[in-house]
Design a protein around this motif. Structure first.
Motif, PDB file in Angstrom:
ATOM      1  N   ASP A  45       0.850  -1.199   0.000  1.00  0.00           N
ATOM      2  CA  ASP A  45       0.000   0.000   0.000  1.00  0.00           C
ATOM      3  C   ASP A  45       0.888   1.252   0.000  1.00  0.00           C
ATOM      4  O   ASP A  45       1.704   1.444   0.898  1.00  0.00           O
ATOM      5  N   ILE A  46       0.738   2.080  -1.035  1.00  0.00           N
ATOM      6  CA  ILE A  46       1.545   3.308  -1.104  1.00  0.00           C
ATOM      7  C   ILE A  46       0.654   4.548  -1.006  1.00  0.00           C
ATOM      8  O   ILE A  46       1.082   5.648  -1.340  1.00  0.00           O
ATOM      9  N   SER A  47      -0.582   4.347  -0.546  1.00  0.00           N
ATOM     10  CA  SER A  47      -1.508   5.483  -0.481  1.00  0.00           C
ATOM     11  C   SER A  47      -1.204   6.388   0.711  1.00  0.00           C
ATOM     12  O   SER A  47      -1.423   7.592   0.657  1.00  0.00           O
ATOM     13  N   SER A  48      -0.704   5.814   1.804  1.00  0.00           N
ATOM     14  CA  SER A  48      -0.425   6.634   2.987  1.00  0.00           C
ATOM     15  C   SER A  48       1.070   6.905   3.113  1.00  0.00           C
ATOM     16  O   SER A  48       1.893   6.055   2.749  1.00  0.00           O
ATOM     17  N   PRO A  49       1.457   8.062   3.617  1.00  0.00           N
ATOM     18  CA  PRO A  49       2.885   8.393   3.713  1.00  0.00           C
ATOM     19  C   PRO A  49       3.605   7.536   4.745  1.00  0.00           C
ATOM     20  O   PRO A  49       2.999   7.028   5.694  1.00  0.00           O
ATOM     21  N   VAL A  50       4.917   7.400   4.576  1.00  0.00           N
ATOM     22  CA  VAL A  50       5.748   6.610   5.498  1.00  0.00           C
ATOM     23  C   VAL A  50       6.369   7.603   6.482  1.00  0.00           C
ATOM     24  O   VAL A  50       7.455   8.132   6.253  1.00  0.00           O
ATOM     25  N   ASP A  51       5.671   7.837   7.593  1.00  0.00           N
ATOM     26  CA  ASP A  51       6.128   8.868   8.532  1.00  0.00           C
ATOM     27  C   ASP A  51       7.346   8.423   9.330  1.00  0.00           C
ATOM     28  O   ASP A  51       8.192   9.235   9.689  1.00  0.00           O
ATOM     29  N   ASP A  52       7.435   7.111   9.618  1.00  0.00           N
ATOM     30  CA  ASP A  52       8.529   6.639  10.474  1.00  0.00           C
ATOM     31  C   ASP A  52       9.700   6.097   9.653  1.00  0.00           C
ATOM     32  O   ASP A  52      10.438   5.234  10.119  1.00  0.00           O
ATOM     33  N   PHE A  53       9.870   6.596   8.425  1.00  0.00           N
ATOM     34  CA  PHE A  53      10.914   6.065   7.528  1.00  0.00           C
ATOM     35  C   PHE A  53      12.293   6.209   8.170  1.00  0.00           C
ATOM     36  O   PHE A  53      13.078   5.255   8.221  1.00  0.00           O
ATOM     37  N   TYR A  54      12.606   7.414   8.672  1.00  0.00           N
ATOM     38  CA  TYR A  54      13.955   7.653   9.206  1.00  0.00           C
ATOM     39  C   TYR A  54      14.130   7.043  10.600  1.00  0.00           C
ATOM     40  O   TYR A  54      15.259   6.882  11.064  1.00  0.00           O
ATOM     41  N   LYS A  55      13.013   6.714  11.279  1.00  0.00           N
ATOM     42  CA  LYS A  55      13.132   5.969  12.536  1.00  0.00           C
ATOM     43  C   LYS A  55      13.496   4.520  12.253  1.00  0.00           C
ATOM     44  O   LYS A  55      14.289   3.909  12.966  1.00  0.00           O
ATOM     45  N   ARG A  56      12.873   3.966  11.223  1.00  0.00           N
ATOM     46  CA  ARG A  56      13.143   2.559  10.888  1.00  0.00           C
ATOM     47  C   ARG A  56      14.489   2.393  10.218  1.00  0.00           C
ATOM     48  O   ARG A  56      15.128   1.342  10.323  1.00  0.00           O
ATOM     49  N   ILE A  57      14.945   3.414   9.479  1.00  0.00           N
ATOM     50  CA  ILE A  57      16.275   3.369   8.849  1.00  0.00           C
ATOM     51  C   ILE A  57      17.025   4.627   9.295  1.00  0.00           C
ATOM     52  O   ILE A  57      17.089   5.624   8.567  1.00  0.00           O
ATOM     53  N   PRO A  58      17.593   4.609  10.494  1.00  0.00           N
ATOM     54  CA  PRO A  58      18.282   5.817  10.967  1.00  0.00           C
ATOM     55  C   PRO A  58      19.545   6.136  10.171  1.00  0.00           C
ATOM     56  O   PRO A  58      19.926   7.298  10.061  1.00  0.00           O
ATOM     57  N   ASP A  59      20.184   5.095   9.653  1.00  0.00           N
ATOM     58  CA  ASP A  59      21.424   5.312   8.904  1.00  0.00           C
ATOM     59  C   ASP A  59      21.279   4.698   7.510  1.00  0.00           C
ATOM     60  O   ASP A  59      21.763   3.597   7.247  1.00  0.00           O
ATOM     61  N   PRO A  60      20.595   5.379   6.569  1.00  0.00           N
ATOM     62  CA  PRO A  60      20.397   4.789   5.239  1.00  0.00           C
ATOM     63  C   PRO A  60      21.709   4.622   4.493  1.00  0.00           C
ATOM     64  O   PRO A  60      22.655   5.397   4.687  1.00  0.00           O
ATOM     65  N   ALA A  61      21.745   3.598   3.648  1.00  0.00           N
ATOM     66  CA  ALA A  61      22.971   3.313   2.890  1.00  0.00           C
ATOM     67  C   ALA A  61      23.250   4.370   1.840  1.00  0.00           C
ATOM     68  O   ALA A  61      24.394   4.521   1.395  1.00  0.00           O
ATOM     69  N   PHE A  62      22.210   5.110   1.424  1.00  0.00           N
ATOM     70  CA  PHE A  62      22.398   6.123   0.380  1.00  0.00           C
ATOM     71  C   PHE A  62      21.429   7.271   0.640  1.00  0.00           C
ATOM     72  O   PHE A  62      20.293   7.047   1.079  1.00  0.00           O
ATOM     73  N   LYS A  63      21.889   8.485   0.396  1.00  0.00           N
ATOM     74  CA  LYS A  63      21.048   9.661   0.602  1.00  0.00           C
ATOM     75  C   LYS A  63      20.999  10.480  -0.672  1.00  0.00           C
ATOM     76  O   LYS A  63      22.000  10.610  -1.376  1.00  0.00           O
ATOM     77  N   TRP A  64      19.805  11.001  -0.950  1.00  0.00           N
ATOM     78  CA  TRP A  64      19.610  11.802  -2.154  1.00  0.00           C
ATOM     79  C   TRP A  64      19.432  13.276  -1.757  1.00  0.00           C
ATOM     80  O   TRP A  64      19.020  13.574  -0.629  1.00  0.00           O
ATOM     81  N   PRO A  65      19.680  14.160  -2.694  1.00  0.00           N
ATOM     82  CA  PRO A  65      19.464  15.588  -2.388  1.00  0.00           C
ATOM     83  C   PRO A  65      17.983  15.957  -2.342  1.00  0.00           C
ATOM     84  O   PRO A  65      17.648  17.096  -2.070  1.00  0.00           O
ATOM     85  N   PHE A  66      17.096  15.016  -2.628  1.00  0.00           N
ATOM     86  CA  PHE A  66      15.650  15.266  -2.598  1.00  0.00           C
ATOM     87  C   PHE A  66      14.994  14.239  -1.680  1.00  0.00           C
ATOM     88  O   PHE A  66      15.602  13.220  -1.330  1.00  0.00           O
ATOM     89  N   GLU A  67      13.758  14.504  -1.313  1.00  0.00           N
ATOM     90  CA  GLU A  67      12.994  13.584  -0.471  1.00  0.00           C
ATOM     91  C   GLU A  67      12.368  12.498  -1.337  1.00  0.00           C
ATOM     92  O   GLU A  67      11.622  12.803  -2.273  1.00  0.00           O
ATOM     93  N   PRO A  68      12.655  11.216  -1.079  1.00  0.00           N
ATOM     94  CA  PRO A  68      12.075  10.142  -1.920  1.00  0.00           C
ATOM     95  C   PRO A  68      10.554  10.109  -1.819  1.00  0.00           C
ATOM     96  O   PRO A  68       9.969  10.508  -0.812  1.00  0.00           O
ATOM     97  N   ASP A  69       9.916   9.631  -2.894  1.00  0.00           N
ATOM     98  CA  ASP A  69       8.460   9.471  -2.903  1.00  0.00           C
ATOM     99  C   ASP A  69       8.054   8.304  -2.008  1.00  0.00           C
ATOM    100  O   ASP A  69       8.896   7.497  -1.578  1.00  0.00           O
ATOM    101  N   VAL A  70       6.740   8.187  -1.801  1.00  0.00           N
ATOM    102  CA  VAL A  70       6.236   7.115  -0.914  1.00  0.00           C
ATOM    103  C   VAL A  70       6.588   5.742  -1.478  1.00  0.00           C
ATOM    104  O   VAL A  70       7.051   4.859  -0.741  1.00  0.00           O
ATOM    105  N   PHE A  71       6.389   5.549  -2.796  1.00  0.00           N
ATOM    106  CA  PHE A  71       6.661   4.217  -3.362  1.00  0.00           C
ATOM    107  C   PHE A  71       8.156   3.882  -3.281  1.00  0.00           C
ATOM    108  O   PHE A  71       8.534   2.721  -3.087  1.00  0.00           O
ATOM    109  N   GLN A  72       9.006   4.909  -3.375  1.00  0.00           N
ATOM    110  CA  GLN A  72      10.448   4.668  -3.255  1.00  0.00           C
ATOM    111  C   GLN A  72      10.815   4.295  -1.819  1.00  0.00           C
ATOM    112  O   GLN A  72      11.613   3.384  -1.583  1.00  0.00           O
ATOM    113  N   LYS A  73      10.184   4.978  -0.852  1.00  0.00           N
ATOM    114  CA  LYS A  73      10.461   4.653   0.553  1.00  0.00           C
ATOM    115  C   LYS A  73      10.005   3.234   0.895  1.00  0.00           C
ATOM    116  O   LYS A  73      10.706   2.502   1.607  1.00  0.00           O
TER     117      LYS A  73
END
Length: 1302
Positions: free
Chosen positions: A338-366
């Motif tokens: 389900d990609i209809s609702s935003p992923v609010d706890d994305f950075y809580k679940r992945i505090p140290d992501p392997a890669f960071k972008w200069p933009f905020e990823p979309d819901v389906f990407q998260k």
């Protein structure tokens, strides 16, 4: 510091130990030196073998002055002279007396062998028997210690095992593997354990002579029964005790109303007594005697009583249904996210992501990234430019973090090069593998085409050991008829530990495709699908270059996806106005396609570009579905200049820099000079006919925004994200290789998706040019808003696949076919089938055995004959209903025999025939009981009760006993299908069909329900009743052959077969047995269960595979050619063919026939061009005679192979097989290999330069494959010639390095 003697190496032929070839060194001795001191002892280093091991030795010099040999080669190759020609000439040709012919003492020399006991002590290193395993705290992961664990799989290698426990191969084969390697075990297949292998090896079984003895010999119906049986009376004889016992239980029922009343009174009294006694007695009422069964004789009644009818026999249809109470849980491998609702706890679940972008990823990407962190496989389906590459980038970063590897596959080589450049800039540690390029093969991320990954899987590449992710870009390419099979092979062959990332454009059946992958790999696939576009599209029509409409666009589909009919009709009006003005100016007679012609085309393009420039809608991609039209459109815009002086300078500098690596003559090619002129004015051309280096220049300039209008074919829309402000369609029709057709939604969406640059444009503009007439609204609606093409299997068997799998005993071709996407729909319910087989097996075990003794001996034959007769009659009737003459006979007024669930052999008359040819229906008046026609509820309830099973008797089968009502005759009007009509009689009635139907319709209303039928209906009913009473045994039917003139072979044979079966019916004895009814029902029930069991087992077996017949045919071809032996083992010829990926049979036959060995390298490579050239040419090549003979030989070999294929049953025609080899570029390749410049090469043919380059590049891959095949056969001459041929064609602009890899 050791004083090591420096000595010159010479070959010591005087050594008498042939076991070790001794390399001695000459030493210059110094006689005048004083005696040596302790520090001057003779120390030397001895090199042992070829492995680089040294030993320190001390040994005095021998009397001859030579010391101990400083090198031994006990296991290496003996030294040999590099050049023997001069020695042979000097010794044997110049001085023949040196080799006496008759004095064999001198010529025949030998060296006596000396025993060397020490050599027996040298053994290979024994494999390690155990390994160390870490012990960790399961909660914290803390390392507690190590323990020694025994290793089961010792001595495994790439030549004998599919396990990852095998030892790695040599480093040279680590990347691409070797053709002699076994592949690794594919994930999803059950890998055999050590115990299973041991049990397979131990084939001998212990036979228990008390229990396991067989009782029935093969072919016999009965055998010896060894177990003790209780004595039973014969079923044909009556037992007196049973007879008397049965008579005691007879209850003849009440003979009058008074007796019935007395009985009911007694029952009521008993009930009242029971109420006072308590609950226990109330629960168990007294057993009543069994009701009397109807029977034809006392004997039959007693037989029924002694052997009761099984439950399944009374309700045959309910037997299978009753058993299917517990269905197995359905497996779900594709899980939609389900990609209809935003992923609010994305950075809580992945505090140290392997890669960071200069933009905020979309819901389906998260959501995709969250699943990647859990090591799940994902399928991401999204529109072009939606950002699917973000998922791939995160997987690459994750693998670098985990110190593992990732493989990124793409469908085309150009896309691989572009991705290499992008990922190299982002990650650095990236490698590229294509047919002719290998860059940084040790990198953690490898980019390659899917064909190379397939080759690595089959060849057991060690890269797969530490592979974590495989990313499949543009998965919808699986629909490609030629190459789609490669994706399926790779997905099936991937090992279990590899996770899969699938990136695709939007397709309707993502869940189905993901379910297939999950099922074959036995792992969950998380499907993330989004229809949202980052930049919404607006679709317009542009009608022409009149003064009024040249600046006007007609909006057809807005950004919300709403189709606007107003815009369509406005465009139609504008086109009509333009046409009427044309007729006023040039007269009434106007051309068929107003606006057509090169002059009009130019004006339309000029006005369109001018309008887009004024509206700031550049850059634009103009999709044109013809290479020639792309060039023409660009060439005719001579007056268009879209760049500033600064941009011109930048283009000039960039272009010069890019072509600086080309030699002088290549820089002056007409296509290069023409492209420079176009690019400086901001115009680009991109199609397969353009030189690859120029295509890359155009792509790079376009991505920089320096190309303002790009004329491109469909291939530009594939892959790399190069969006434009506007997309223009020159036409919406294309030629797909077979014929002209409209664009399908998937193609249109893929190309239109290039419009709109994320972050720059609010909407993307898509324009369809209406040069001639405006396309139909329905076509436009279907193309723009229709569903994209589903992912469909293109799986097919190839000889290379068969040979690759046949050489590995553990892998079967049938297993590959079972797991293909084409078999998915039949195989996905395999667990349900297995569950149902278990149920049916238990039902079968509980069924009473069928008694076929005595008179019932031919019951089985009778059942088979009845069944065959019924099937034959159904087939004949179906053919009649499908025929033209049959439909003519079924006109209004024709009397028919109706047989379905409601009516059994009831006469009817046709009132109306539907005009729908696909679903033909007949309205007919059918005779029935009066209460049925009146809709009596009691009668309808009765009809729902289970009726006794029908048992066909010979009289019923030979004569169609017509239905006759027991009471008053009624009628009903039914809509009948072709299957409901069991016979067409020779009789017709004159009926007023319309009045009958209106009357019946009126009487269905509640007000008129009780009205009598009208005179027309009553007359027709009485006529049908008269016919039925006059011929109760059946009316004469129309003969399909004589009356209906059906001369189809199947119908004629069916009629003759039915007559033959009818003649045999009266001869059966079983129908005269009193037990026939019961035993026939029982036998039929048993057969139904057995047939369902057989069908389910067939569906689970290899025999149900769609491609199994073709597989057997292809195996027969390989066996006939000697590629495999009778047992299916791959022979030497098959090993040669396995080295070749395309046209393996033809090239292997040419190689083994020595047809190429005597030719020069340039001649070989010219002839091989027929396997890679796919284009037709109008220019007749001028070829030397040796090439003409070679072409004739290749055609004859191809014809032999094609004839053999036809003989073995394959469908491909001989002409099609031979015609696939085109020799249009033989002269071009021949002259190129001889060194002719490319500018002169291009003049020899009408084929465009880009296609020539692509063919020669692919030819280099073929040369490498042929070189490897020659090595397998031991052909050093051909091996050297193929190497030389490859080097001859690898030069200049054809093999100029890609700009993306620099």
């Amino acid at each position: 510091m050791l004083n090591l003697h420096r000595r010159k190496a010479v070959v010591n032929y005087s050594c008498k130990n042939p076991h070790c070839f001794v390399v001695a060194r000459s030493q210059h001795r110094l006689k005048a030196l004083p005696p040596r001191g302790p520090l001057e002892l003779p120390l030397s280093v001895l090199e042992v073998g070829c492995s680089g091991r040294f030993e320190l030795i001390t040994q005095e010099e021998g009397p001859s002055g030579y010391g101990f040999p400083l090198t031994t080669l006990p296991h290496g190759l003996p030294p040999y002279a590099e050049e023997l020609t001069s020695e042979l000439e000097q010794r044997f040709l110049d001085s023949p007396e040196w080799l006496p012919i008759h004095h064999f003492e001198r010529s025949h020399r030998f060296w006596p062998r000396e025993k060397d006991i020490q050599s027996l002590f040298e053994v290979n290193v024994t494999p390690v028997h155990s390994t160390l395993q870490a012990e960790r705290n399961p909660t914290t992961g803390e390392l507690l210690g190590f323990k020694e664990a025994l290793v089961d799989n010792m001595g495994l290698s790439a030549k004998n095992s599919l396990s990852f426990q095998r030892a790695p191969g040599p480093p040279a084969e680590a990347l691409r593997g070797s053709a002699t390697n076994y592949p690794f075990w594919p994930g999803g297949m059950d890998e055999p354990s050590l115990e299973q292998i041991k049990t397979q090896d131990d084939l001998e079984e212990d036979i228990d002579f008390q229990k396991d003895l067989l009782t029935v010999p093969p072919g016999w119906k009965k055998g010896v029964e060894f177990t003790k049986q209780e004595l039973k009376a014969s079923s044909g004889l009556l037992n007196l005790t049973n007879l008397l016992g049965a008579l005691d239980t007879f209850d003849l029922g009440a003979s009058s109303d008074e007796e019935g009343k007395e009985k009911t009174v007694e029952v009521e009294k008993k009930k009242k007594k029971g109420k006072g006694k308590g609950a226990k007695e109330e629960e168990t009422p007294p057993a009543e005697p069994a009701p009397l069964q109807r029977a034809n004789s006392l004997e039959e009644l007693v037989l029924k009583d002694t052997s009761p009818i099984p439950k399944s026999a009374t309700h045959p249809a309910s037997a299978p249904a009753a058993a299917a109470t517990t269905e197995p849980p359905k497996e779900q491998w594709a899980i939609p996210v389900d990609i209809s609702s935003p992923v609010d706890d994305f950075y809580k679940r992945i505090p140290d992501p392997a890669f960071k972008w200069p933009f905020e990823p979309d819901v389906f990407q998260k959501q995709a990234i969250l699943h990647l962190e859990k090591h799940d496989s994902v399928f991401v389906a999204a529109h072009t430019s939606a950002g699917k590459t973000v998922v791939a980038e995160y997987a690459i970063a994750l693998s670098q973090k985990h110190m593992t590897r990732t493989i990124y596959t793409s469908p085309i080589k150009a896309l691989s090069n572009q991705k290499f450049r992008d990922f190299k800039n982002t990650f650095g540690d990236v490698g590229l593998l294509t047919g002719d390029v290998q860059l940084h093969p040790d990198a953690s991320c490898l980019i390659m085409t899917t064909e190379i990954l397939r080759s690595m899987l089959y060849n057991g590449s060690d890269v797969l050991r530490d592979l974590e992710w495989v990313i499949f870009d543009e998965v919808h390419y699986v629909n490609d008829s030629e190459r789609g099979v490669v994706w399926e092979e790779v997905l099936i062959m991937l090992p279990d530990h590899v996770n899969i990332i699938l990136l695709s454009a939007t397709v309707p059946n993502t869940l189905e495709f993901a379910d297939w992958i999950g099922r074959i790999k036995r792992k969950k696939i998380y499907v993330i699908s989004t229809l949202k576009r980052p930049v919404p599209l607006e679709h317009y029509l542009y009608t022409g270059n009149s003064q009024k409409t040249q600046n006007e666009l007609f909006l057809l589909v807005d950004a919300r996806g709403t189709f606007l009919t107003k815009g369509y009709y406005d465009a139609i009006e504008a086109k009509k106005e333009r046409a009427s003005k044309h007729s006023q100016t040039f007269g009434a007679k106007q051309p068929m396609h107003p606006g057509a012609g090169p002059g009009q085309d130019k004006n339309i393009w000029l006005s369109l570009i001018d309008m887009l420039r004024k509206k700031d809608q550049l850059p634009v991609v103009a999709f044109t579905f013809s290479r020639n039209r792309c060039d023409d459109n660009a060439s005719m815009l001579t007056t268009v200049d879209l760049t500033t002086t600064t941009e011109k300078s930048e283009i000039h500098v960039f272009f010069r820099k890019c072509i600086s690596r080309l030699k002088g003559t290549d820089r002056q090619l007409p296509q290069v000079l023409h492209m420079v002129d176009l690019l400086k004015r901001g115009i680009g051309v991109h199609h397969s006919g353009i030189l690859p280096i120029l295509k890359e220049v155009v792509e790079m300039l376009f991505s920089k925004g320096l190309v303002k209008i790009l004329f491109a074919t469909e291939t530009f829309a594939m892959g790399v994200n190069m969006p434009a402000r506007t997309v223009v369609f020159d036409s919406i029709r294309k030629h797909d290789g077979a014929n002209f057709r409209d664009l399908v939604p998937a193609e249109y969406i893929q190309m239109a998706g290039r419009a709109g640059r994320r972050g720059l444009d609010t909407t993307g503009m898509v324009i369809i040019l209406c040069k001639n007439q405006v396309p139909e609204m329905a076509d436009l609606h279907r193309m723009m808003l229709g569903k994209p093409t589903q992912l469909q299997s293109q799986f097919r068997l190839t000889y290379t696949m068969i040979l690759n799998l046949l050489r590995v005993e553990a892998l079967r071709v049938e297993d590959m076919m079972k797991r293909s996407f084409s078999e998915f729909h039949t195989r996905r319910d395999s667990k349900v089938y297995e569950h149902r087989i278990g149920q049916l097996s238990s039902i079968l075990a509980n069924m009473e055995p069928v008694d076929m003794a005595g008179q019932l001996g031919d019951l089985q034959e009778y059942y088979s004959l009845v069944r065959e007769l019924k099937e034959t009659r159904v087939l004949i009737q179906r053919r009649i209903m499908e025929s033209v003459n049959g439909l003519k006979a079924l006109s209004v007024g024709r009397v028919i025999v109706v047989k379905n669930k409601e009516h059994k052999n009831a006469l009817g008359v046709i009132l109306q025939v539907s005009s729908d040819t696909a679903n033909r229906a007949f309205s007919a008046l059918v005779m029935c009981e009066k209460n049925l026609s009146d809709g009596d509820s009691a009668a309808s309830k009765e009809s729902n009760l289970p009726s006794s099973p029908e048992v066909p008797l010979p009289d019923d089968l030979l004569h169609t006993k017509l239905f006759l009502p027991e009471g008053p005759c009624g009628h009903t009007i039914k809509k009948l299908g072709p299957a409901d009509i069991s016979g067409i009689t020779t009789k017709t009635l004159r009926v007023n069909a319309e009045r009958i139907m209106e009357d019946f319709k009126k009487r269905q209303m509640p007000r008129f329900r009780n009205d009598p039928p009208g005179p027309s209906a009553a007359t027709a009913t009485q006529e049908l009743l008269r016919l039925a009473e006059g011929s109760p045994e059946g009316l004469p039917l129309l003969d399909p052959v004589n009356d209906l003139q059906l001369k189809d072979l199947e119908v004629v044979e069916g009629v003759m077969r039915a007559r033959h079966l009818e003649e045999e019916l009266p001869g059966f004895r079983c129908v005269h047995s009193p037990r026939f009814h019961m035993e026939f029902v029982r036998f039929r029930e048993r057969q139904q269960v057995l047939e369902e069991l057989e069908q389910l087992r067939f569906l689970l077996s290899d025999q149900s595979l769609l491609l199994l017949p073709e597989y057997h045919q292809r195996v027969q071809v390989l066996r006939s050619l000697g590629y495999i032996n009778e047992g299916g083992a791959v022979e030497l010829k098959g090993s040669v063919a396995r080295q070749i990926s395309n046209h393996e049979l033809l090239l292997t036959q040419l190689l083994l026939d020595n047809a190429l060995t005597d030719l020069r390298p340039e001649e070989i490579v010219a002839l091989l061009s027929c396997t890679v050239c796919q284009v037709r040419t109008q220019v007749e090549p001028q070829l030397p005679s040796i090439l003409q003979k070679g072409i004739e030989h290749i055609r004859s070999v191809a014809e032999e192979i094609a004839l053999l294929q036809r003989k073995c049953g394959l469908q491909e025609s001989v002409e099609d097989f031979v015609e696939q080899y085109k020799f249009g570029l033989v002269e071009v390749v021949y002259e190129w290999a001889r060194g002719m410049p490319f500018a002169e090469i291009a003049r020899l043919t009408d084929v465009q330069e880009g296609i020539i380059v692509r063919c020669i590049q692919r030819l280099d891959e073929t040369c490498r494959e042929m070189r490897n095949a020659a090595r397998v056969t031991g052909e050093p001459t051909l091996h050297a010639k193929m190497e030389a041929a490859s080097n001859m064609i690898k030069r200049d602009i054809v093999f100029a390095a890609s700009l993306y890899t620099q």
